[in-house]
Design a protein around this motif. Structure first.
Motif, PDB file in Angstrom:
ATOM      1  N   SER A 269       0.839  -1.195   0.000  1.00  0.00           N
ATOM      2  CA  SER A 269       0.000   0.000   0.000  1.00  0.00           C
ATOM      3  C   SER A 269       0.873   1.244   0.000  1.00  0.00           C
ATOM      4  O   SER A 269       2.085   1.175   0.216  1.00  0.00           O
ATOM      5  CB  SER A 269      -0.905   0.019   1.248  1.00  0.00           C
ATOM      6  OG  SER A 269      -0.130   0.189   2.421  1.00  0.00           O
ATOM      7  N   TYR A 270       0.226   2.393  -0.194  1.00  0.00           N
ATOM      8  CA  TYR A 270       0.950   3.661  -0.196  1.00  0.00           C
ATOM      9  C   TYR A 270       1.638   3.870   1.148  1.00  0.00           C
ATOM     10  O   TYR A 270       2.834   4.165   1.216  1.00  0.00           O
ATOM     11  CB  TYR A 270      -0.028   4.808  -0.471  1.00  0.00           C
ATOM     12  CG  TYR A 270       0.643   6.124  -0.774  1.00  0.00           C
ATOM     13  CD1 TYR A 270       0.943   6.496  -2.072  1.00  0.00           C
ATOM     14  CD2 TYR A 270       1.007   6.993   0.259  1.00  0.00           C
ATOM     15  CE1 TYR A 270       1.576   7.699  -2.353  1.00  0.00           C
ATOM     16  CE2 TYR A 270       1.633   8.198  -0.012  1.00  0.00           C
ATOM     17  CZ  TYR A 270       1.918   8.546  -1.326  1.00  0.00           C
ATOM     18  OH  TYR A 270       2.557   9.726  -1.593  1.00  0.00           O
ATOM     19  N   LYS A 271       0.896   3.696   2.233  1.00  0.00           N
ATOM     20  CA  LYS A 271       1.457   3.848   3.566  1.00  0.00           C
ATOM     21  C   LYS A 271       2.413   2.708   3.886  1.00  0.00           C
ATOM     22  O   LYS A 271       3.430   2.893   4.572  1.00  0.00           O
ATOM     23  CB  LYS A 271       0.339   3.903   4.600  1.00  0.00           C
ATOM     24  CG  LYS A 271       0.819   4.031   6.046  1.00  0.00           C
ATOM     25  CD  LYS A 271      -0.362   4.135   7.001  1.00  0.00           C
ATOM     26  CE  LYS A 271       0.086   4.276   8.461  1.00  0.00           C
ATOM     27  NZ  LYS A 271       0.772   3.081   8.960  1.00  0.00           N
ATOM     28  N   GLY A 272       2.102   1.524   3.355  1.00  0.00           N
ATOM     29  CA  GLY A 272       2.905   0.343   3.658  1.00  0.00           C
ATOM     30  C   GLY A 272       4.366   0.493   3.271  1.00  0.00           C
ATOM     31  O   GLY A 272       5.252   0.003   3.968  1.00  0.00           O
ATOM     32  N   ARG A 273       4.629   1.180   2.145  1.00  0.00           N
ATOM     33  CA  ARG A 273       6.021   1.318   1.725  1.00  0.00           C
ATOM     34  C   ARG A 273       6.825   2.172   2.697  1.00  0.00           C
ATOM     35  O   ARG A 273       8.018   1.965   2.874  1.00  0.00           O
ATOM     36  CB  ARG A 273       6.110   1.903   0.312  1.00  0.00           C
ATOM     37  CG  ARG A 273       5.601   3.312   0.162  1.00  0.00           C
ATOM     38  CD  ARG A 273       5.803   3.812  -1.254  1.00  0.00           C
ATOM     39  NE  ARG A 273       4.934   4.941  -1.557  1.00  0.00           N
ATOM     40  CZ  ARG A 273       4.746   5.408  -2.789  1.00  0.00           C
ATOM     41  NH1 ARG A 273       5.363   4.843  -3.811  1.00  0.00           N
ATOM     42  NH2 ARG A 273       3.949   6.428  -3.002  1.00  0.00           N
ATOM     43  N   PHE A 274       6.132   3.130   3.350  1.00  0.00           N
ATOM     44  CA  PHE A 274       6.823   3.949   4.340  1.00  0.00           C
ATOM     45  C   PHE A 274       7.008   3.180   5.650  1.00  0.00           C
ATOM     46  O   PHE A 274       8.046   3.291   6.300  1.00  0.00           O
ATOM     47  CB  PHE A 274       6.067   5.253   4.571  1.00  0.00           C
ATOM     48  CG  PHE A 274       5.935   6.103   3.337  1.00  0.00           C
ATOM     49  CD1 PHE A 274       7.067   6.502   2.628  1.00  0.00           C
ATOM     50  CD2 PHE A 274       4.699   6.504   2.855  1.00  0.00           C
ATOM     51  CE1 PHE A 274       6.964   7.280   1.485  1.00  0.00           C
ATOM     52  CE2 PHE A 274       4.587   7.279   1.717  1.00  0.00           C
ATOM     53  CZ  PHE A 274       5.721   7.674   1.023  1.00  0.00           C
ATOM     54  N   ASP A 275       6.013   2.391   6.024  1.00  0.00           N
ATOM     55  CA  ASP A 275       6.135   1.555   7.225  1.00  0.00           C
ATOM     56  C   ASP A 275       7.280   0.551   7.055  1.00  0.00           C
ATOM     57  O   ASP A 275       8.072   0.337   7.981  1.00  0.00           O
ATOM     58  CB  ASP A 275       4.832   0.806   7.495  1.00  0.00           C
ATOM     59  CG  ASP A 275       3.693   1.726   7.929  1.00  0.00           C
ATOM     60  OD1 ASP A 275       3.985   2.843   8.417  1.00  0.00           O
ATOM     61  OD2 ASP A 275       2.520   1.335   7.774  1.00  0.00           O
ATOM     62  N   GLU A 276       7.352  -0.077   5.893  1.00  0.00           N
ATOM     63  CA  GLU A 276       8.405  -1.063   5.640  1.00  0.00           C
ATOM     64  C   GLU A 276       9.782  -0.411   5.582  1.00  0.00           C
ATOM     65  O   GLU A 276      10.773  -0.975   6.043  1.00  0.00           O
ATOM     66  CB  GLU A 276       8.125  -1.806   4.323  1.00  0.00           C
ATOM     67  CG  GLU A 276       6.998  -2.799   4.408  1.00  0.00           C
ATOM     68  CD  GLU A 276       7.285  -3.894   5.428  1.00  0.00           C
ATOM     69  OE1 GLU A 276       8.278  -4.630   5.252  1.00  0.00           O
ATOM     70  OE2 GLU A 276       6.528  -3.995   6.404  1.00  0.00           O
ATOM     71  N   THR A 277       9.836   0.788   5.013  1.00  0.00           N
ATOM     72  CA  THR A 277      11.116   1.501   4.957  1.00  0.00           C
ATOM     73  C   THR A 277      11.576   1.860   6.364  1.00  0.00           C
ATOM     74  O   THR A 277      12.765   1.737   6.692  1.00  0.00           O
ATOM     75  CB  THR A 277      10.983   2.766   4.096  1.00  0.00           C
ATOM     76  OG1 THR A 277      10.692   2.389   2.745  1.00  0.00           O
ATOM     77  CG2 THR A 277      12.272   3.572   4.113  1.00  0.00           C
ATOM     78  N   LYS A 278      10.652   2.319   7.206  1.00  0.00           N
ATOM     79  CA  LYS A 278      10.992   2.617   8.598  1.00  0.00           C
ATOM     80  C   LYS A 278      11.552   1.382   9.283  1.00  0.00           C
ATOM     81  O   LYS A 278      12.538   1.455  10.038  1.00  0.00           O
ATOM     82  CB  LYS A 278       9.744   3.116   9.338  1.00  0.00           C
ATOM     83  CG  LYS A 278       9.995   3.439  10.805  1.00  0.00           C
ATOM     84  CD  LYS A 278       8.723   3.928  11.485  1.00  0.00           C
ATOM     85  CE  LYS A 278       8.990   4.214  12.967  1.00  0.00           C
ATOM     86  NZ  LYS A 278       7.748   4.693  13.648  1.00  0.00           N
ATOM     87  N   LYS A 279      10.949   0.224   8.998  1.00  0.00           N
ATOM     88  CA  LYS A 279      11.414  -1.025   9.598  1.00  0.00           C
ATOM     89  C   LYS A 279      12.851  -1.346   9.150  1.00  0.00           C
ATOM     90  O   LYS A 279      13.699  -1.716   9.968  1.00  0.00           O
ATOM     91  CB  LYS A 279      10.473  -2.167   9.185  1.00  0.00           C
ATOM     92  CG  LYS A 279      10.755  -3.500   9.869  1.00  0.00           C
ATOM     93  CD  LYS A 279       9.969  -4.634   9.239  1.00  0.00           C
ATOM     94  CE  LYS A 279       8.484  -4.414   9.298  1.00  0.00           C
ATOM     95  NZ  LYS A 279       7.744  -5.579   8.729  1.00  0.00           N
ATOM     96  N   LEU A 280      13.115  -1.173   7.860  1.00  0.00           N
ATOM     97  CA  LEU A 280      14.451  -1.441   7.323  1.00  0.00           C
ATOM     98  C   LEU A 280      15.490  -0.495   7.933  1.00  0.00           C
ATOM     99  O   LEU A 280      16.544  -0.933   8.407  1.00  0.00           O
ATOM    100  CB  LEU A 280      14.446  -1.296   5.802  1.00  0.00           C
ATOM    101  CG  LEU A 280      13.762  -2.377   4.975  1.00  0.00           C
ATOM    102  CD1 LEU A 280      13.629  -1.926   3.523  1.00  0.00           C
ATOM    103  CD2 LEU A 280      14.530  -3.679   5.041  1.00  0.00           C
ATOM    104  N   LEU A 281      15.204   0.796   7.890  1.00  0.00           N
ATOM    105  CA  LEU A 281      16.165   1.784   8.387  1.00  0.00           C
ATOM    106  C   LEU A 281      16.407   1.615   9.888  1.00  0.00           C
ATOM    107  O   LEU A 281      17.556   1.694  10.356  1.00  0.00           O
ATOM    108  CB  LEU A 281      15.679   3.195   8.083  1.00  0.00           C
ATOM    109  CG  LEU A 281      15.603   3.575   6.594  1.00  0.00           C
ATOM    110  CD1 LEU A 281      14.996   4.970   6.436  1.00  0.00           C
ATOM    111  CD2 LEU A 281      16.978   3.534   5.931  1.00  0.00           C
TER     112      LEU A 281
END
Length: 430
Positions: A269-281
Motif C-alpha cells: 500500500s501507499y502507507k505500507g512502503r513507508f512503514d516497511e522503509t521505517k522497519k528497514l532503516l
C-alpha cells in the motif's frame, strides 16, 4: 593470499531481531561502502516506476559537471513534453509550449514532485531526444555494473501512458530493474553527486511562484522529517508507483555519521512502503555500528615485511595507506579478519614480489573477511573499488639490483649448493 588475525578480544553479540519485510523485494545497504546489511529477493526484476528518474537525475548532473548544460540554461518544451505534462492524473506540473524553463526549475519539478513532463524535457535537452537519452540510460547502467536493467523511457511510466509518443520498446513496455540494481543506482547517485540530496530533501516548494502557473509541489517522499511519516535523518530519495510496479521506494537517511540506503518494491500500500522503509532503516541504525576495523599504518602480524627478488634489498616493509571503517553488526567486530592480496602486476611468474618498487607504492590491498556464523551478504558491487579494504603500500624504495649483483647472488647460490652437497657426501663417509 596471506592472512592474519588482528583482534585479540571476545565480545559476545546480543541476538539481533530477525528482519522480515512484507514487500516483495527489499535491500538495505551501508550508504558509504555499499555493504549489504539485508536483502530479500533483491535480484528479482520488477518495474521500478518513478525510481527510474534517479538515472535521469544522474545523467543531468553528469551533463552539468561536464559543462554540457547549466542550471540556469533555458530550454523550450516539445509537443511531447507539453502533452504529457498536461495529464494531471499522472504526477506533473503543467508546462507551457510557448515558454522556456530553466534546467533547475525542471530538475526540481522532477526530483521533488516526480513531474513526468519535466523529466522528458530534461531528457530531450541532454540526449537530443528521449530515444537517444534512453540509450544513455542503458549505457550508464552497464558502466555502473548494473546488469539487469532495461530502460525504455526516462520517466518510469508504462509506455501505454505516453500517449503514442513511446520511442523504445512495445506499447505496453516499461522499465525493469531489481531492488539490488536500484540500490546501486541510488548509491552511485548520492556518492557521485551528493548535492542531489539538497533538492531531494525539500519537503514543499512552489513551482513558478508569483505567476499564474504556480503550483505547490509536495514531495512524494512522506518520510522527510517535516512530512506525514517523518523519520529522523531521511533526506531522500525517490518513490515510485504504477499499476504493475505497485508501491516502491528508494530511501536514504543519515544519523550520527552513518548513512543507510533502503529499497523496496511491490509494497502492499501507499502507507505500507513507508512503514516497511521505517522497519528497514531502524533495523540498520539499531543493530549496526560504524567501526574502524583497520587503522592507517596497520602492519600484518608476521608479515611486516615481504621478500623481494631482483632488488638491492631482499625485503620491504608494508603497511596500510588508509583506515577501513565500515558498518558492523553489534558484537561482530571480532569476526572480521584481515587478508593480504598482492596485485599480480607486482609479482613474477612464480608469485614473488619483484623490484623495482617506489616508497609508498601500492602493491595490493588488505580486505576484511567475515568469519562469523551468519551469512555474509557481500557488497552491492564486488568490483575492487576499494570499499571495505585498505591499500597496502611499501615503507621504502627498493631499487632493482644490477646484473653484477644478480650474477654474484646466483653464483653464491650455486657454490652454496655445491658446498651443501659436498658436506652431505662427507657426512656419508662416517
Amino acid at each position: 593470499m596471506l592472512s592474519a588475525s588482528m583482534f585479540g578480544y571476545s565480545d559476545k553479540a546480543s541476538a539481533a531481531p530477525v528482519l522480515k519485510s512484507s514487500s516483495e523485494t527489499a535491500i538495505l545497504v551501508d550508504g558509504d561502502t555499499g555493504k549489504v546489511l539485508y536483502q530479500k529477493k533483491a535480484e528479482q526484476v520488477l518495474p521500478p516506476a518513478s525510481m527510474s528518474k534517479m538515472m535521469t537525475e544522474y545523467l543531468v548532473n553528469e551533463a552539468i559537471k561536464k559543462g554540457k548544460i547549466k542550471w540556469d540554461q533555458k530550454t523550450a518544451i516539445s509537443t511531447y513534453a507539453h502533452k504529457i505534462s498536461q495529464n494531471r492524473s499522472l504526477s506533473n506540473v503543467p508546462l507551457r509550449s510557448d515558454y522556456k524553463y530553466s534546467v533547475k526549475e525542471l530538475y526540481e519539478a522532477m526530483a521533488i514532485y516526480s513531474a513526468n513532463g519535466a523529466s522528458i524535457a530534461l531528457a530531450e535537452l541532454v540526449g537530443g531526444s528521449e530515444e537517444k537519452f534512453v540509450k544513455m540510460m542503458n549505457d550508464k547502467a552497464k558502466q555502473m555494473g548494473i546488469k539487469d536493467a532495461r530502460f525504455v523511457n526516462c520517466t518510469g511510466l508504462n509506455n501505454n501512458d505516453l500517449q503514442g509518443f513511446d520511442s523504445v520498446g512495445s506499447k505496453t513496455d516499461e522499465n525493469k530493474m531489481s531492488a539490488k540494481s536500484v540500490g546501486i543506482l541510488a548509491y552511485k547517485l548520492i556518492n557521485d553527486y551528493p548535492e542531489v540530496l539538497d533538492i531531494a530533501s525539500i519537503p514543499t516548494k512552489w513551482f513558478r511562484p508569483n505567476t499564474d502557473d504556480k503550483i505547490l509541489m509536495k514531495n512524494w517522499n512522506w518520510m522527510l522529517p517535516e512530512l506525514v511519516y517523518g523519520y529522523k535523518g531521511v533526506d531522500g530519495l525517490k518513490t515510485g508507483t504504477t499499476d504493475s510496479a505497485g508501491y516502491a521506494f528508494a530511501a536514504t537517511a543519515k544519523r550520527d555519521g552513518t548513512r543507510l540506503i533502503s529499497v523496496l518494491m511491490k509494497s502492499d500500500s501507499y502507507k505500507g512502503r513507508f512503514d516497511e522503509t521505517k522497519k528497514l532503516l531502524s533495523y540498520g541504525f539499531e543493530n549496526y555500528s560504524k567501526e574502524t576495523l583497520l587503522p592507517k599504518g596497520y602492519e600484518l602480524k608476521n608479515k611486516k615485511t615481504l621478500p623481494v627478488i631482483q632488488g638491492k634489498d631482499k625485503e620491504v616493509g608494508i603497511k596500510t595507506k588508509e583506515p577501513v571503517t565500515m558498518l558492523v553488526k553489534n558484537g561482530e567486530k571480532e569476526n572480521y579478519k584481515p587478508v593480504l592480496v598482492i596485485d599480480k602486476k607486482h609479482l613474477d611468474k612464480d608469485g614473488k614480489l619483484k623490484a623495482p618498487l617506489k616508497k609508498g607504492e601500492a602493491i595490493g590491498h588488505i580486505e576484511l573477511k567475515y568469519t562469523g556464523k551468519e551469512k555474509d551478504q557481500g557488497y552491492l558491487l564486488n568490483d575492487g573499488s576499494g570499499k571495505g579494504q585498505a591499500s597496502v603500500v611499501t615503507t621504502k624504495a627498493v631499487e632493482k639490483a644490477n646484473w653484477f649483483v644478480l650474477s654474484m647472488r646466483s653464483t653464491g647460490h650455486f657454490f652454496g649448493g655445491v658446498w651443501d652437497s659436498a658436506m652431505d657426501t662427507v657426512k656419508g663417509w662416517f
